[in-house]
Design a protein around this motif. Structure first.
Motif, PDB file in Angstrom:
ATOM      1  N   THR A 154      -7.467  -3.323   3.924  1.00  0.00           N
ATOM      2  CA  THR A 154      -7.221  -3.887   2.599  1.00  0.00           C
ATOM      3  C   THR A 154      -7.251  -2.795   1.544  1.00  0.00           C
ATOM      4  O   THR A 154      -7.970  -1.798   1.703  1.00  0.00           O
ATOM      5  CB  THR A 154      -8.298  -4.929   2.239  1.00  0.00           C
ATOM      6  OG1 THR A 154      -9.583  -4.405   2.549  1.00  0.00           O
ATOM      7  CG2 THR A 154      -8.086  -6.218   2.992  1.00  0.00           C
ATOM      8  N   ARG A 155      -6.475  -2.982   0.506  1.00  0.00           N
ATOM      9  CA  ARG A 155      -6.530  -2.038  -0.612  1.00  0.00           C
ATOM     10  C   ARG A 155      -7.946  -2.072  -1.162  1.00  0.00           C
ATOM     11  O   ARG A 155      -8.548  -3.135  -1.299  1.00  0.00           O
ATOM     12  CB  ARG A 155      -5.528  -2.427  -1.685  1.00  0.00           C
ATOM     13  CG  ARG A 155      -4.094  -2.321  -1.210  1.00  0.00           C
ATOM     14  CD  ARG A 155      -3.145  -2.925  -2.215  1.00  0.00           C
ATOM     15  NE  ARG A 155      -3.071  -2.096  -3.426  1.00  0.00           N
ATOM     16  CZ  ARG A 155      -2.476  -2.477  -4.535  1.00  0.00           C
ATOM     17  NH1 ARG A 155      -1.943  -3.683  -4.602  1.00  0.00           N
ATOM     18  NH2 ARG A 155      -2.435  -1.679  -5.582  1.00  0.00           N
TER      19      ARG A 155
ATOM     20  N   VAL B  97      -7.904   2.775   1.057  1.00  0.00           N
ATOM     21  CA  VAL B  97      -8.024   1.435   1.643  1.00  0.00           C
ATOM     22  C   VAL B  97      -9.359   1.325   2.371  1.00  0.00           C
ATOM     23  O   VAL B  97     -10.023   2.322   2.644  1.00  0.00           O
ATOM     24  CB  VAL B  97      -6.884   1.128   2.643  1.00  0.00           C
ATOM     25  CG1 VAL B  97      -5.543   1.158   1.958  1.00  0.00           C
ATOM     26  CG2 VAL B  97      -6.926   2.081   3.833  1.00  0.00           C
TER      27      VAL B  97
ATOM     28  N   ILE C  75       0.847  -1.193   0.000  1.00  0.00           N
ATOM     29  CA  ILE C  75       0.000   0.000   0.000  1.00  0.00           C
ATOM     30  C   ILE C  75       0.886   1.247   0.000  1.00  0.00           C
ATOM     31  O   ILE C  75       1.860   1.334   0.743  1.00  0.00           O
ATOM     32  CB  ILE C  75      -0.924   0.009   1.243  1.00  0.00           C
ATOM     33  CG1 ILE C  75      -1.910  -1.160   1.152  1.00  0.00           C
ATOM     34  CG2 ILE C  75      -1.671   1.332   1.359  1.00  0.00           C
ATOM     35  CD1 ILE C  75      -2.717  -1.391   2.416  1.00  0.00           C
TER      36      ILE C  75
ATOM     37  N   GLU D  61      -3.052   6.114  -1.059  1.00  0.00           N
ATOM     38  CA  GLU D  61      -3.908   5.092  -1.676  1.00  0.00           C
ATOM     39  C   GLU D  61      -5.161   4.860  -0.809  1.00  0.00           C
ATOM     40  O   GLU D  61      -5.107   4.935   0.418  1.00  0.00           O
ATOM     41  CB  GLU D  61      -3.119   3.794  -1.800  1.00  0.00           C
ATOM     42  CG  GLU D  61      -3.786   2.773  -2.687  1.00  0.00           C
ATOM     43  CD  GLU D  61      -2.844   1.597  -2.991  1.00  0.00           C
ATOM     44  OE1 GLU D  61      -3.323   0.608  -3.557  1.00  0.00           O
ATOM     45  OE2 GLU D  61      -1.647   1.673  -2.642  1.00  0.00           O
TER      46      GLU D  61
ATOM     47  N   ASP E  63     -13.930   3.686   4.140  1.00  0.00           N
ATOM     48  CA  ASP E  63     -12.876   3.775   3.118  1.00  0.00           C
ATOM     49  C   ASP E  63     -12.133   5.097   3.259  1.00  0.00           C
ATOM     50  O   ASP E  63     -12.751   6.168   3.285  1.00  0.00           O
ATOM     51  CB  ASP E  63     -13.489   3.666   1.723  1.00  0.00           C
ATOM     52  CG  ASP E  63     -14.209   2.344   1.516  1.00  0.00           C
ATOM     53  OD1 ASP E  63     -13.852   1.362   2.212  1.00  0.00           O
ATOM     54  OD2 ASP E  63     -15.127   2.290   0.671  1.00  0.00           O
TER      55      ASP E  63
END
Lengths: 801, 78
Positions: free
Chosen positions: A793-794, A731, A725, A729, A741
């Protein structure tokens, strides 16, 4: 701007800055305050007010012209901030002028909020109360002024015989309250901010004052610039801006703070460095009772010794992650009599499923070591809201409480309250109402399933953004046609957009007010500008609803003599907004409330004394010459007038009624949810420098919004590399309850360790409280926003089938 | 035109930062490790940026505001 005006303003700005730089300097005294204000030129009126934001209680001078706040200056006369303001205080005047202020009542019809009149709005609320008074609830705030909170308290408990009133402060400092009550038998710190000027060692227990209480933090750091030696110890779960100034950084595993405090107690006993005289004269021991009660049961010195014997430095290292060497360092410091030690804490110790326990243990460390009762030697909790202390803790706007430290379950306390309110005996309900989490659970649950709260009136807070586990505690009610949500606020929020009725409120210097800050300081201000449109005071809203119910004949809105519950001197009809400021309603309510404050020695002076002062710390006691004297250090004979002569220290509200404070036995325990294979990381939530809590005010201030435009998740660099990551970005942070998010911030302002993420909660577009856990402390009922298990998590991966 | 009066808390023994050499900043008389300044900018975002730059300087440990004029934002000319 014309050049003359610019010159005026530059002169005023330089004079204010020069004066603030000179405070505390004997060599260069500050210039007269009038000089600075005169430089602003004609037509600007100046008056004092405490800052609207945090619990520090800085005073500002508000410059108004033509009905607008046009300038803000730090109040040089104010002992709290001595003319200085943080970045939020600097912008406080602009908080009034967001473009989307709520200016008219709005009722939801066919799914849309449509304008209605105030008369209609008051009628709708009265209908909901009349329908079922026992199912009506009030959800208030540590941002309520003291008169606002007092009016709501009287309306509910003295009028409706309904104890379902609780504040958002339940979410921020309830564990500090239960800690003080369990140890001293009375709430709020014994010391004051002067401790920061006197301490040799300042310990931060899980708080970050460089961002959350910057003006207070500057008092510590300033001393270093003057050449004084102040040791700063930062005990945290992640590195923050405060860490940059620390001499020692001790990083602990979540919940490890209980082990650390027990470890210090262990060393004090093992090394024989506890204060035997203080123990003999002032302390008793306490342990948990069965069933659990806040007062627990008596324990012995031998039981205490046996309990802490297990907390050797090596064992504490295993439980907390802090090295045995650093535990010994803390033990050695507390063992020294030549040092003065102040502990500070805030949400880290309060938003904790063992909040009462860790609060009690930090008090125990200070008490057993004798680091108590002298300037600089104090365990001190800080608050996040401007009147969490004044309105919630002192007025008692909690489901179990009555004003002045009373509780509804106590027969005598109810009787006293009924007498002060002149209502019939038996009016106050003896059964505590629902605390915050329970109140919203009952509101979210269908009536058929026992959800007996049908209406909640929210004032001055934003539960749609701040309640933990929003998916369970807030959203279900919005789909239930039987449930009705009323919200009084100044801007559209995550709560108003879901409300059935929205009421536009006046804010800060658009109304009279009184706040109470973290150091027992009561602060008054007057209305200085008018609110926009039809926005009106929250206190008026409460009184207007009460009067509508009185008009309809509801018995609870009458006192024993048949008069309206909020009858004013001269029978001024203050429920009529056009007459509300014909009399100072704040003064009338404050003087009525003042009668409650003597029992727990939280004595307040008459309202007019606060008009003259930049706040006074209670107990405020009248002197033989008629003047009023504040108290800086409670329980200490040299300053507290309620300590008997010759006692030195006296805990005069002791739970054991023998003048002794309680040293508690509380073991370390693991939190209810810990990282596991599915959710392998810790989540901690909190605040940032630029935004105040949910950002509804600071988010409307362009420079602050630009400085911190959106939320983020702090991620450890090694974790990010392992997960592939990158900085910025997007996630997904996901728990068993929900997800949020966010963009990633690596090596940002805060630096979490591996396996740990931090997310601020100010951004209503990224509701991290869909993820948090509503598990709460058994005594304070305060939820733990500082630790739950999540996975990161991405987003592309998270969204994949 | 935003006008802000501020106090720089300088780190002990260090000189004022070179960032003060800016025509938008007027420097007052130093008092120990505290330095009063006035920042006059064309836009409000500039003053915030300037103060942040100053706070980021290794010569400065904190910046506090003592005065701010809001009139340019809240008084709309006809």
């Amino acid at each position: 701007m014309n050049p003359d005006r610019r010159t005026f303003l530059k002169g005023a700005a330089m004079a204010a800055a020069t004066a603030a730089a000179a405070t505390g300097s004997a060599a260069t005294p500050p210039p007269p305050v009038e000089d600075i204000r005169d430089r602003m030129g004609p037509g600007v009126h100046w008056d004092k007010a405490p800052c609207r934001f945090c619990g520090t209680g800085c005073h500002v001078q508000v410059g108004t012209r033509d009905g607008k706040v046009v300038a803000i200056a730090g109040a040089l006369e104010a002992e709290v901030n001595k003319g200085l303001l943080c970045v939020k205080g600097y912008h406080v005047g602009l908080a009034l002028y967001g473009q989307d202020r709520l200016t008219t009542p709005l009722l939801r019809k066919d799914g849309k909020l449509v304008p209605i009149s105030w008369e209609q709005a008051i009628g709708v609320i009265a209908d909901r109360v009349e329908m079922d008074p026992a199912g009506f609830a009030f959800y208030g705030s540590g941002q309520w002024t003291i008169p606002e909170g007092y009016a709501a308290q009287k309306f509910m408990k003295g009028g409706l015989s309904n104890n379902h009133i609780d504040p958002n402060a339940r979410l921020c400092m309830a564990s500090a309250v239960t800690g003080f009550l369990a140890v001293y038998g009375v709430d709020e710190p014994a010391g004051c901010y002067t401790d920061l000027d006197e301490a040799d060692v300042v310990i931060l227990w899980g708080n970050n004052p460089a961002e959350m209480h910057p003006v207070l933090f500057s008092r510590i750091i300033d001393r270093r610039t003057r050449g004084e030696n102040v040791t700063l110890i930062d005990i945290q779960t992640r590195r923050t801006r405060s860490t940059a100034h620390a001499d020692h950084y001790l990083e602990f595993q979540p919940h490890g703070d209980l082990a650390i405090a027990n470890g210090i107690l262990h060393l004090l006993v093992a090394n024989g460095t506890y204060d035997q005289t203080f123990l003999d004269q002032h302390l008793a021991f306490r342990k948990a009772s069965d069933p659990p009660e806040l007062k627990g049961q008596a324990a012995t010195w031998e039981e205490f010794q046996a309990h802490i014997a297990a907390y050797t430095p090596e064992k504490v290292e295993e439980l907390s992650g802090v090295s045995a060497r650093d535990i010994r360092m803390l033990g050695d410091l507390f063992g020294r009599r030549d040092l003065k030690i102040t502990s500070l804490w805030c949400m880290g110790m309060n938003q904790h499923t063992r909040g009462t326990a860790i609060n009690s243990l930090v008090h125990a460390v200070h008490l057993l070591s004798g680091h108590f009762g002298k300037p600089g030697d104090a365990p001190t909790s800080l608050t996040g809201q401007p009147s969490a202390c004044g309105t919630v803790r002192e007025v008692g706007t909690l489901a179990h409480a009555l004003p002045g430290g009373r509780v509804v379950a106590n027969d005598k306390h109810r009787q006293q309250s009924e007498e002060f309110w002149n209502v019939p005996a038996g009016r106050v309900n003896a059964k505590p109402g629902y605390h915050t989490v329970k109140m919203w659970e009952q509101f979210s649950k269908p009536k058929a399933d026992g959800g007996d709260i049908h209406t909640i009136w929210v004032q001055v807070t934003n539960p749609g953004q701040t309640l933990p586990n929003r998916n369970a505690l807030f959203d279900p009610s919005r789909k239930d046609p039987d449930k009705f949500l009323i919200v009084s606020d100044v801007y559209p929020t995550a709560t108003t957009v879901e409300a059935d009725l929205v009421l536009p409120s006046a804010m800060w210097v658009e109304k009279n007010g009184v706040f109470g800050n973290s150091e027992r300081r009561t602060q008054q201000w007057f209305r200085q500008v008018k609110p926009p449109g039809q926005a009106r005071d929250d206190c008026w809203q409460t009184i207007a609803v009460a009067h509508e119910l009185f008009r309809r004949g509801m018995p609870g809105m009458k006192d024993k003599d048949g008069r309206f519950l909020f009858a004013m001197p001269g029978d001024v009809p203050v429920w009529d907004w056009n007459r509300y400021y014909d009399i100072n309603v704040d003064e009338v309510l404050f003087e009525e409330y003042r009668k409650f404050t003597r029992m727990k020695h939280k004595d307040l002076a008459p309202y007019q004394e606060y008009v003259k002062a930049y706040g006074m710390r209670w107990p405020v006691v009248q002197q033989p010459d008629g003047s009023w004297r504040e108290t800086r250090f409670r329980f200490s004979e040299f300053d507290d007038p309620y300590v008997e002569k010759g006692k030195g220290i006296q805990f005069y509200h002791s739970n054991t009624e023998d003048g002794r404070a309680q040293v508690w036995i509380h073991p370390h325990e693991y939190p209810p949810e810990r990282p596991d294979q599915d959710y392998p990381m810790w989540l901690c939530t909190g605040r940032v420098l630029e935004h105040w809590h949910t950002g509804t005010m600071t988010g409307r201030i362009p420079p602050l919004r630009r400085a911190m435009p959106a939320s983020y998740v702090e991620l450890n660099r090694e974790d990010a590399q392992r997960m592939g990551i990158s900085n910025g970005e997007l996630v997904r942070v996901e728990s068993r309850r929900g997800h949020c998010d966010l963009p990633v911030w690596i090596d940002g302002r805060g630096r979490p360790p591996q396996g740990y993420v931090f997310v601020p909660f100010f951004d209503e577009r990224m509701l991290i409280n869909r993820v948090t856990l509503e598990a709460h402390d058994p005594f304070s009922k305060q939820p733990d926003y500082k630790k739950c298990a999540v996975r990161v998590t991405r987003l592309a991966v998270a969204g994949a089938p | 035109m935003p006008v802000v009066g501020a106090v720089l808390h300088l780190r002990p023994g260090l000189e004022p930062p070179t960032e003060l050499d800016d025509p938008r900043i007027t420097v007052g008389e130093r008092n120990g490790d505290k330095l009063p300044i006035v920042v006059v900018t064309d836009h409000r975002r500039e003053d915030r940026q300037l103060l942040e730059q100053l706070e980021a300087s290794p010569h400065v440990h904190a910046v506090f505001v003592a005065f701010v004029d809001h009139s340019d934002l809240v008084e709309v000319s006809p």
